[in-house]
Design an enzyme around this catalytic site. Structure first.
Site, PDB file in Angstrom:
ATOM      1  N   GLN A 208       0.783  -1.236   0.000  1.00 26.35           N
ATOM      2  CA  GLN A 208       0.000   0.000   0.000  1.00 26.35           C
ATOM      3  C   GLN A 208       0.817   1.289   0.000  1.00 26.35           C
ATOM      4  OE1 GLN A 208      -3.410   2.287   2.711  1.00 26.35           O
ATOM      5  NE2 GLN A 208      -2.917   0.168   3.158  1.00 26.35           N
TER       6      GLN A 208
ATOM      7  N   GLU B 130       0.929  -1.081   8.757  1.00 27.85           N
ATOM      8  CA  GLU B 130       0.111   0.105   9.045  1.00 27.85           C
ATOM      9  C   GLU B 130      -0.041   0.361  10.547  1.00 27.85           C
ATOM     10  OE1 GLU B 130      -2.065   3.336   9.130  1.00 27.85           O
ATOM     11  OE2 GLU B 130      -1.466   2.545   7.183  1.00 27.85           O
TER      12      GLU B 130
ATOM     13  N   ASP C 247       0.554   3.826   6.033  1.00 25.39           N
ATOM     14  CA  ASP C 247       0.853   3.430   4.657  1.00 25.39           C
ATOM     15  C   ASP C 247       0.567   4.552   3.661  1.00 25.39           C
ATOM     16  OD1 ASP C 247       1.909   0.814   4.711  1.00 25.39           O
ATOM     17  OD2 ASP C 247      -0.050   0.000   5.187  1.00 25.39           O
TER      18      ASP C 247
ATOM     19  N   GLY D 275      -8.158  21.447  18.259  1.00 24.00           N
ATOM     20  CA  GLY D 275      -7.816  22.825  17.939  1.00 24.00           C
ATOM     21  C   GLY D 275      -8.051  23.814  19.055  1.00 24.00           C
ATOM     22  N   GLY D 276      -8.333  23.327  20.253  1.00 22.13           N
ATOM     23  CA  GLY D 276      -8.538  24.242  21.371  1.00 22.13           C
ATOM     24  C   GLY D 276      -9.985  24.612  21.619  1.00 22.13           C
TER      25      GLY D 276
END
Length: 424
Positions: free
Chosen positions: A16, A138, A167, A246-247
């Site tokens: 992959q 993976e 991958d 993101g806060g």
């Protein structure tokens, strides 16, 4: 004209990570020549098969727009063919085990002798260090790159994600490295080595957690749910469930029908600039001025209560109705879309993000298309090649071998029998 038209790629990748990289290059117009072992080829041709005698979806969905040549590089004649291919190609891409190319007799120095302009791009599990000789798949990459330790709920096991960030994610990184090296070659005329380690690729995709690791040394991570619940932090970034990275506090909430539909949920972010709109939507206008709810800091210890109240409202509507109402007020959200819903989404078909492909053995199948759109270089998704389908074509077109030379290679066992396979 395709963006990479005229670039020729020697593709020694399998499974992959590497095929993800070379498929992108092929979508952008490069001539990708997939070199496979006679008789077997890429191991994924036969993995997770759902139709007898047909290449698996695992293979077909990672090898569009490529040509296949079967070549026995252990045979002296096959090795000589490979040397000629190296002279005529721009890039070699491989994801062999460490040292495999050297053992084949194609060290970096030897490749440079054959073609000083050749770019050799490699995917490995790890960069130099204690793990450099370890095998990687993976989920191993996700675990060693920091993703698993920060995924899941804090009172549960570490989790891997269904997104193939080890991958496919590393394949994307390598593709960028190759295109960058090709651009630099236009100025220097020289090839170079390009490498991408799966551990490095995963860590790059987990950079916000590395950010939080450094913030943690200076105090608790206030946007994490456990801070509001009064749970102490340890010395490393914890698993944070579905908190937003993101806060802004975020959760996955139930929508109407969740009892029977495992995807009847929506991701809801209580973004500070739209807090008053959220209060109006859920029927809590008093929270806009109540000192216990009016500011982000005041809300932190009450997030469980707040999201429980929001969920009371989301459960009265299906996820798309919730999305329509929230989007009309600029409140960030995202419905949990199943693979079935994505496969049937007409807008994704229209943009070529999801495509139907015809295969001579498999019939029609569904695949992802090029996720990167160029205005002057549209992508046409072509089916994956049958094993060795283009062997004769490549030998005559790229190397200019005549029929007698090709016949000798066939007799020696240096190449497979593409005509029979293609005809079938």
């Amino acid at each position: 004209m395709k963006a990479l038209e005229g670039v020729r790629i020697l593709d020694f990748t399998h499974v992959q990570s590497g095929p993800t990289c070379t498929q992108l290059l092929a979508w952008f117009g490069a001539d990708v020549i997939k070199v496979e072992r006679p008789g077997t080829g890429d191991i994924t041709r036969g993995q997770l098969c759902d139709i007898p005698a047909a290449d698996s979806l695992y293979f077909t969905m990672l090898n569009h727009n490529k040509r296949s040549i079967t070549l026995n590089t252990k045979d002296p004649s096959g090795k000589a063919v490979l040397e000629e291919m190296i002279k005529r190609c721009d890039v070699m891409v491989e994801n062999f085990a460490p040292g495999a190319l050297d053992r084949m007799g194609f060290s970096w120095e030897r490749i440079q002798e054959l073609n000083p302009a050749m770019i050799v791009a490699s995917i490995k599990g790890f960069g130099p260090g204690p793990y450099q000789d370890c095998k990687v798949y993976e989920n191993v990459a996700q675990c060693t790159g920091g993703a698993a330790s920060t995924t899941g709920f804090r009172d549960g096991l570490p989790l891997v994600t269904g997104a193939q960030i080890g991958d496919s994610g590393t394949g994307l990184h390598l593709c960028l490295g190759i295109v960058t090296a090709l651009y630099q070659r236009t100025k220097t005329g020289r090839g170079q080595k390009v490498s991408a380690a799966m551990q490095d690729g995963v860590l790059n995709l987990c950079r916000v957690k590395l950010r939080d690791q450094q913030r943690l040394a200076r105090g608790p991570l206030e946007e994490y749910s456990q801070y509001g619940e009064g749970v102490e932090f340890g010395d490393s970034v914890p698993r944070a469930g579905n908190d937003s990275g993101g806060g802004q506090p975020g959760r996955i909430l139930k929508c109407k029908g969740w009892e029977d539909d495992p995807n009847a949920y929506i991701y809801f972010i209580t973004q500070a600039p739209v807090w008053e709109a959220i209060c109006d939507v859920i029927g809590e206008p008093g929270w806009k001025t109540d000192p216990d709810y009016a500011t982000p800091k005041a809300r932190l210890p009450r997030l469980n209560e707040i999201f429980a109240r929001i969920e009371e409202w989301t459960q009265t509507l299906n996820k798309f109705e919730v999305m329509d109402i929230l989007n009309s007020r600029d409140i960030p959200c995202g419905p949990i879309l199943s693979m079935k819903e994505l496969a049937e989404d007409p807008s994704l078909r229209a943009t070529g993000t999801v495509v139907e492909v015809e295969h001579p053995v498999r019939g029609t199948y569904l695949s992802v298309g090029n996720p990167v759109k160029l205005s002057d270089s549209p992508t046409e998704v072509l089916r994956s090649p049958l094993l060795g389908e283009h062997t004769y074509e490549i030998l005559s077109e790229v190397l200019q071998f005549d029929d007698q030379a090709i016949a000798r290679l066939q007799e020696s066992g240096a190449i497979g029998e593409p005509a029979k396979i293609a005809a079938e």
